[in-house]
Write a protein that holds these residues in place. Structure first.
Motif, PDB file in Angstrom:
ATOM      1  N   GLU A  14      22.812  24.886  59.240  1.00  0.00           N
ATOM      2  CA  GLU A  14      23.855  25.240  60.204  1.00  0.00           C
ATOM      3  C   GLU A  14      24.350  24.005  60.953  1.00  0.00           C
ATOM      4  OE1 GLU A  14      22.094  28.303  62.576  1.00  0.00           O
ATOM      5  OE2 GLU A  14      21.944  29.647  60.849  1.00  0.00           O
ATOM      6  N   THR A  15      23.454  23.103  61.293  1.00  0.00           N
ATOM      7  CA  THR A  15      23.849  21.867  61.965  1.00  0.00           C
ATOM      8  C   THR A  15      24.743  21.032  61.055  1.00  0.00           C
ATOM      9  OG1 THR A  15      21.869  21.846  63.340  1.00  0.00           O
ATOM     10  CG2 THR A  15      22.981  19.733  63.016  1.00  0.00           C
ATOM     11  N   ILE A  28      33.682  24.036  67.337  1.00  0.00           N
ATOM     12  CA  ILE A  28      32.594  25.009  67.277  1.00  0.00           C
ATOM     13  C   ILE A  28      32.519  25.728  68.621  1.00  0.00           C
ATOM     14  CG2 ILE A  28      30.124  25.358  66.855  1.00  0.00           C
ATOM     15  CD1 ILE A  28      31.846  24.231  64.451  1.00  0.00           C
ATOM     16  N   LEU A  29      32.671  27.052  68.584  1.00  0.00           N
ATOM     17  CA  LEU A  29      32.638  27.861  69.802  1.00  0.00           C
ATOM     18  C   LEU A  29      31.261  28.449  70.065  1.00  0.00           C
ATOM     19  CD1 LEU A  29      35.991  29.793  69.277  1.00  0.00           C
ATOM     20  CD2 LEU A  29      35.622  27.643  70.498  1.00  0.00           C
ATOM     21  N   ALA A  30      30.525  28.735  68.994  1.00  0.00           N
ATOM     22  CA  ALA A  30      29.187  29.332  69.158  1.00  0.00           C
ATOM     23  C   ALA A  30      28.387  29.142  67.872  1.00  0.00           C
ATOM     24  CB  ALA A  30      29.292  30.818  69.472  1.00  0.00           C
ATOM     25  N   ARG A  31      27.070  29.132  68.052  1.00  0.00           N
ATOM     26  CA  ARG A  31      26.135  29.124  66.924  1.00  0.00           C
ATOM     27  C   ARG A  31      25.173  30.279  67.104  1.00  0.00           C
ATOM     28  NH1 ARG A  31      23.600  23.362  65.624  1.00  0.00           N
ATOM     29  NH2 ARG A  31      22.528  24.704  64.169  1.00  0.00           N
ATOM     30  N   ARG A  32      24.827  30.898  66.000  1.00  0.00           N
ATOM     31  CA  ARG A  32      23.886  32.023  65.994  1.00  0.00           C
ATOM     32  C   ARG A  32      24.242  33.073  67.039  1.00  0.00           C
ATOM     33  NH1 ARG A  32      18.046  30.775  63.670  1.00  0.00           N
ATOM     34  NH2 ARG A  32      18.810  29.743  61.817  1.00  0.00           N
ATOM     35  N   GLY A  38      24.333  42.782  63.922  1.00  0.00           N
ATOM     36  CA  GLY A  38      24.689  41.625  63.112  1.00  0.00           C
ATOM     37  C   GLY A  38      24.580  40.305  63.839  1.00  0.00           C
ATOM     38  N   GLU A  39      24.824  39.256  63.082  1.00  0.00           N
ATOM     39  CA  GLU A  39      24.767  37.891  63.604  1.00  0.00           C
ATOM     40  C   GLU A  39      25.762  37.043  62.832  1.00  0.00           C
ATOM     41  OE1 GLU A  39      21.747  34.061  63.606  1.00  0.00           O
ATOM     42  OE2 GLU A  39      20.946  36.012  63.114  1.00  0.00           O
ATOM     43  N   VAL A  40      26.350  36.084  63.536  1.00  0.00           N
ATOM     44  CA  VAL A  40      27.252  35.117  62.912  1.00  0.00           C
ATOM     45  C   VAL A  40      26.636  33.743  63.113  1.00  0.00           C
ATOM     46  CG1 VAL A  40      29.549  34.082  62.995  1.00  0.00           C
ATOM     47  CG2 VAL A  40      29.293  36.532  63.351  1.00  0.00           C
ATOM     48  N   ASP A  41      26.534  32.982  62.025  1.00  0.00           N
ATOM     49  CA  ASP A  41      25.930  31.653  62.126  1.00  0.00           C
ATOM     50  C   ASP A  41      26.776  30.710  62.971  1.00  0.00           C
ATOM     51  OD1 ASP A  41      23.746  32.370  60.531  1.00  0.00           O
ATOM     52  OD2 ASP A  41      24.792  31.831  58.688  1.00  0.00           O
ATOM     53  N   ILE A  42      28.089  30.704  62.729  1.00  0.00           N
ATOM     54  CA  ILE A  42      28.990  29.802  63.454  1.00  0.00           C
ATOM     55  C   ILE A  42      30.290  30.535  63.771  1.00  0.00           C
ATOM     56  CG2 ILE A  42      30.328  27.646  63.332  1.00  0.00           C
ATOM     57  CD1 ILE A  42      28.293  26.688  61.201  1.00  0.00           C
ATOM     58  N   VAL A  43      30.763  30.351  64.989  1.00  0.00           N
ATOM     59  CA  VAL A  43      32.103  30.798  65.365  1.00  0.00           C
ATOM     60  C   VAL A  43      32.899  29.523  65.603  1.00  0.00           C
ATOM     61  CG1 VAL A  43      33.513  32.125  66.983  1.00  0.00           C
ATOM     62  CG2 VAL A  43      31.158  32.868  66.481  1.00  0.00           C
ATOM     63  N   ALA A  51      37.434  31.580  62.927  1.00  0.00           N
ATOM     64  CA  ALA A  51      36.594  31.848  61.761  1.00  0.00           C
ATOM     65  C   ALA A  51      35.170  32.181  62.196  1.00  0.00           C
ATOM     66  CB  ALA A  51      36.585  30.649  60.826  1.00  0.00           C
ATOM     67  N   PHE A  52      34.653  33.230  61.593  1.00  0.00           N
ATOM     68  CA  PHE A  52      33.253  33.608  61.725  1.00  0.00           C
ATOM     69  C   PHE A  52      32.605  33.168  60.423  1.00  0.00           C
ATOM     70  CE2 PHE A  52      35.625  36.337  64.542  1.00  0.00           C
ATOM     71  CZ  PHE A  52      34.865  36.302  65.702  1.00  0.00           C
TER      72      PHE A  52
END
Length: 116
Positions: A14-15, A28-32, A38-43, A51-52
């Motif tokens: 993810e990094t 990058i707006l958010a991680r995990r 549910g969960e999104v790795d990166i927003v 993009a999710f």
């Protein structure tokens, strides 16, 4: 592979995906980002595109693609629907992307993998 090693590998992937996206002009707006169901790795955002992103790290591109099955995509879609109110701006295009991380290769960004 034990759970702890898999978690460490996933965070590393993810990094790497975040840095790749940044180099391509994404913010990058958010991680995990986790929500019930549910969960999104990166927003991430670039211009009017929100993009999710689901990140898959595997030994081969084919294995990464196979690991992104309908069940996992549905979890990302559920999370994206619940998170969109937090990140969505009027006029935005929203999509579900994937990034495959394979050793010895550049990350492969697959835009708009969900056609639901």
């Amino acid at each position: 592979m034990n759970r702890e090693a898999a978690e460490k590998r996933g965070r590393g992937a993810e990094t790497l995906a975040c840095w790749y996206l940044r180099l391509k002009g994404w913010r990058i707006l958010a991680r995990r980002a986790r929500v019930p169901g549910g969960e999104v790795d990166i927003v991430a955002r670039r211009g009017r595109t929100l993009a999710f992103v689901e990140v898959k790290a595997r030994a081969t591109k084919e294995a990464a693609a196979m690991s992104l099955d309908a069940w996992r995509l549905r979890r990302v879609v559920v999370a994206a629907e619940r998170l969109s109110a937090r990140y969505l701006r009027p006029g935005d295009d929203v999509r579900i992307d994937a990034i495959f991380i394979v050793p010895g290769r550049l990350p492969q960004h697959m835009p708009n993998v969900w056609q639901g």
